[in-house]
Design an enzyme around this catalytic site. Structure first.
Site, PDB file in Angstrom:
ATOM      1  N   PHE A 111     100.752  -8.093-105.668  1.00 14.76           N
ATOM      2  CA  PHE A 111     100.533  -9.324-104.909  1.00 14.76           C
ATOM      3  C   PHE A 111     100.939 -10.567-105.688  1.00 14.76           C
ATOM      4  O   PHE A 111     101.145 -11.635-105.109  1.00 14.76           O
ATOM      5  CB  PHE A 111      99.068  -9.430-104.457  1.00 14.76           C
ATOM      6  CG  PHE A 111      98.130 -10.018-105.460  1.00 14.76           C
ATOM      7  CD1 PHE A 111      97.932 -11.392-105.526  1.00 14.76           C
ATOM      8  CD2 PHE A 111      97.441  -9.219-106.360  1.00 14.76           C
ATOM      9  CE1 PHE A 111      97.077 -11.954-106.455  1.00 14.76           C
ATOM     10  CE2 PHE A 111      96.577  -9.768-107.280  1.00 14.76           C
ATOM     11  CZ  PHE A 111      96.392 -11.142-107.339  1.00 14.76           C
ATOM     12  N   LYS A 112     101.104 -10.441-107.004  1.00 14.62           N
ATOM     13  CA  LYS A 112     101.493 -11.586-107.829  1.00 14.62           C
ATOM     14  C   LYS A 112     102.817 -12.203-107.342  1.00 14.62           C
ATOM     15  O   LYS A 112     103.039 -13.393-107.511  1.00 14.62           O
ATOM     16  CB  LYS A 112     101.645 -11.179-109.291  1.00 14.62           C
ATOM     17  CG  LYS A 112     100.435 -10.497-109.937  1.00 14.62           C
ATOM     18  CD  LYS A 112      99.249 -11.434-110.091  1.00 14.62           C
ATOM     19  CE  LYS A 112      98.197 -10.932-111.077  1.00 14.62           C
ATOM     20  NZ  LYS A 112      97.474  -9.721-110.662  1.00 14.62           N
ATOM     21  N   ASP A 113     103.671 -11.390-106.721  1.00 14.62           N
ATOM     22  CA  ASP A 113     104.954 -11.908-106.237  1.00 14.62           C
ATOM     23  C   ASP A 113     104.773 -13.000-105.178  1.00 14.62           C
ATOM     24  O   ASP A 113     105.596 -13.914-105.085  1.00 14.62           O
ATOM     25  CB  ASP A 113     105.787 -10.787-105.603  1.00 14.62           C
ATOM     26  CG  ASP A 113     106.365  -9.811-106.630  1.00 14.62           C
ATOM     27  OD1 ASP A 113     106.694 -10.250-107.743  1.00 14.62           O
ATOM     28  OD2 ASP A 113     106.482  -8.615-106.298  1.00 14.62           O
ATOM     29  N   MET A 116     104.158 -16.062-107.282  1.00 12.95           N
ATOM     30  CA  MET A 116     105.115 -16.356-108.347  1.00 12.95           C
ATOM     31  C   MET A 116     106.492 -16.712-107.806  1.00 12.95           C
ATOM     32  O   MET A 116     107.190 -17.551-108.371  1.00 12.95           O
ATOM     33  CB  MET A 116     105.195 -15.146-109.280  1.00 12.95           C
ATOM     34  CG  MET A 116     105.553 -15.494-110.692  1.00 12.95           C
ATOM     35  SD  MET A 116     104.298 -16.493-111.549  1.00 12.95           S
ATOM     36  CE  MET A 116     103.195 -15.212-112.129  1.00 12.95           C
TER      37      MET A 116
END
Ligand SMILES: *Cc1c(COP(=O)(O)O)cnc(C)c1O
Length: 477
Positions: A111-113, A116
């Site tokens: 989920f960091k994408d 980011m």
């Protein structure tokens, strides 16, 4: 819109200044002076709109007039065009009234994408407008580093340094950081733990001459823009399930408290969220704090959901600030106490305010494996260990409260990122999606450094000034 520090001793900043600052100079975290509210009609109008359109509606009030609307729209569209599912963050049904929000269709499968990809574009835009360069630094237990390297690689205004614990990230995570091959990217394996890597990054920020000279910019979840980007999928998923006319509850696998705090923001902005459920692995500081009122650090225990192996849950400070009526002196006192004696007591009023919105469950290693196996057996769904912690917590929430509202578990990573845990629970080894097919064969580039602040600083200074290039090394394993 201005942003203030939770510790009350830093000057208010604009959105762009907050974006580039990361941590406030008084050690606090930035929050907006107030939360724009979306009307019921506006939220209802999100139905049928694209993810990027909803993102623009949710994010733009916080940016106000600092970035021209067409430029902001362009960055948002480009960020989410890199996702491999047309809905960007689709819902899948797991059981009666139980759903998972799949946040792993971006380039690095976690989920960091979602944050980011946008953060990198915002940072590049801000630096370009100012004619500046910056040095991006971050510590990672795996997913943040991969997402940051993928998002910032090849950008002209930045150098990127990601510190990770040598030998303690999964092979897929490591290869996502070491095989990018862009000249502005430096993956640094620290001979130490994640905590050592994080301490080294904090020490870089606490060195004002260095911070200024290199124009350091932090990309860990203390960066407000990351939290803001994460509020968007609470809106899109709730609307898909009937909001604003029907309330929805969320279960969020939690480490640093960033993702679940984004859900609290969505609620403050007017989304009808019933319960926000904090799901942790056996690193259970948050469930203990909600039950007892004592926020007390323990030892970090390694688990099969390593991205949540955290004790100091940095973004909890933001919730504490809000729950105590934005009382900065109290937050300063509590954080000083935490640094001194590794614990503090949450005041009764703040604890009640937190309990009014949040529930919390800790999920053991055995329960996690059982949940992975059950989802495969009963729903033919391969679930990564972090998301499985969430599903297990969701079942307990439904038992304790009754399934009044749809429960949405945030699916934080793709199963193929953690193949060993999946294979152990189901006998099946999940395959990487096609866009990562060559990952295990590509050459790796990284540098191994001792856990020594002087060496780390020298390495970064030299690389920024172009004195040394990257030193390609073979992976040890
Ligand atoms: C980072 C991460 C988490 C924890 O998110 P926080 O915002 O730190 O609470 C959970 N699952 C995965 C897969 C992650 O990468």
């Amino acid at each position: 819109m201005k942003y203030i520090s939770t510790r009350g001793e830093a000057a208010p900043l604009s959105f762009t200044q907050t974006l580039l600052a990361g941590l406030a100079p008084d050690g606090g975290l930035y929050l907006p002076q107030d939360y724009p509210r979306l009307s019921q009609e506006e939220i209802a109008g999100f139905a049928g709109r694209s993810y990027a359109e909803v993102a623009e509606a949710v994010i733009s009030p916080y940016v106000a007039d600092e970035i021209a609307a067409p430029a902001l729209r362009g960055m948002i569209e480009a960020a989410y065009a890199s996702f491999r599912h047309p809905a960007v963050a689709p819902l899948a049904q797991l059981d009666d009234n139980l759903f998972t929000l799949e946040l792993f269709h971006g380039p690095t499968l976690a989920f960091k994408d979602l944050a980011m990809q946008l953060l990198a574009r915002l940072v590049e835009h801000a630096l370009h407008a100012r004619g500046q360069r910056a040095t991006i630094v971050g510590a990672t237990s795996g997913d943040t580093g991969a997402a940051a390297i993928e998002a910032f690689s090849g950008l002209r205004q930045v150098d990127v340094f990601i510190l990770y614990p040598h030998g303690r990230v999964s092979e897929v995570q490591r290869r996502q950081m070491t095989t990018v091959g862009a000249d502005n990217v430096h993956a640094i394996a620290i001979e130490g733990s994640f905590d050592d890597a994080q301490a080294a990054v904090k020490a870089l920020f606490n060195n004002p001459p260095l911070r200024e000279k290199l124009n350091l910019c932090g990309v860990n979840s203390i960066n407000w823009a990351r939290i803001l980007a994460q509020t968007v999928y609470y809106f899109t998923s709730a609307v898909a399930l009937g909001a604003p006319y029907r309330p929805v509850s969320f279960v969020t696998p939690t480490g640093n408290f960033g993702d679940v705090f984004a859900g609290w923001i969505a609620k403050r902005m007017g989304l009808p969220v019933d319960r926000l459920v904090i799901a942790t692995n056996s690193n259970d500081i948050l469930p203990r704090a909600l039950a007892s009122g004592a926020y007390a650090l323990g030892e970090v225990r390694p688990t099969q959901s390593p991205s949540m192996d955290i004790q100091v849950s940095s973004n909890f400070e933001r919730l504490l600030f809000e729950a105590s009526g934005r009382d900065a002196p109290t937050i300063r006192a509590k954080m000083a106490q935490l640094a001194q004696s590794r614990s503090f007591d949450i005041d009764a009023g703040a604890l009640n305010a937190i309990r009014a919105d949040f529930d919390a469950f800790s999920v053991s290693e055995e329960q996690t494996s059982q949940e992975i196996a059950r989802l495969w057996r009963e729903a033919r769904y391969l679930c990564d260990p972090h998301s499985a912690v969430g599903v297990s917590a969701a079942r307990r929430e439904a038992l304790s409260r009754g399934a009044r509202t749809p429960l949405v578990v945030l699916g934080t990573a793709h199963a193929a990122k953690f193949p060993d845990a999946i294979e152990a629970a189901t006998g099946l080894r999940p395959e990487l999606p096609p866009h990562l097919a060559g990952l295990m064969e590509r050459p790796e580039h990284f540098s191994v450094l001792p856990n020594d602040q002087g060496e780390i600083e020298r390495f970064i200074r030299a690389a920024v000034s172009g004195e040394t290039g990257r030193e390609p090394q073979k992976a040890a394993s």
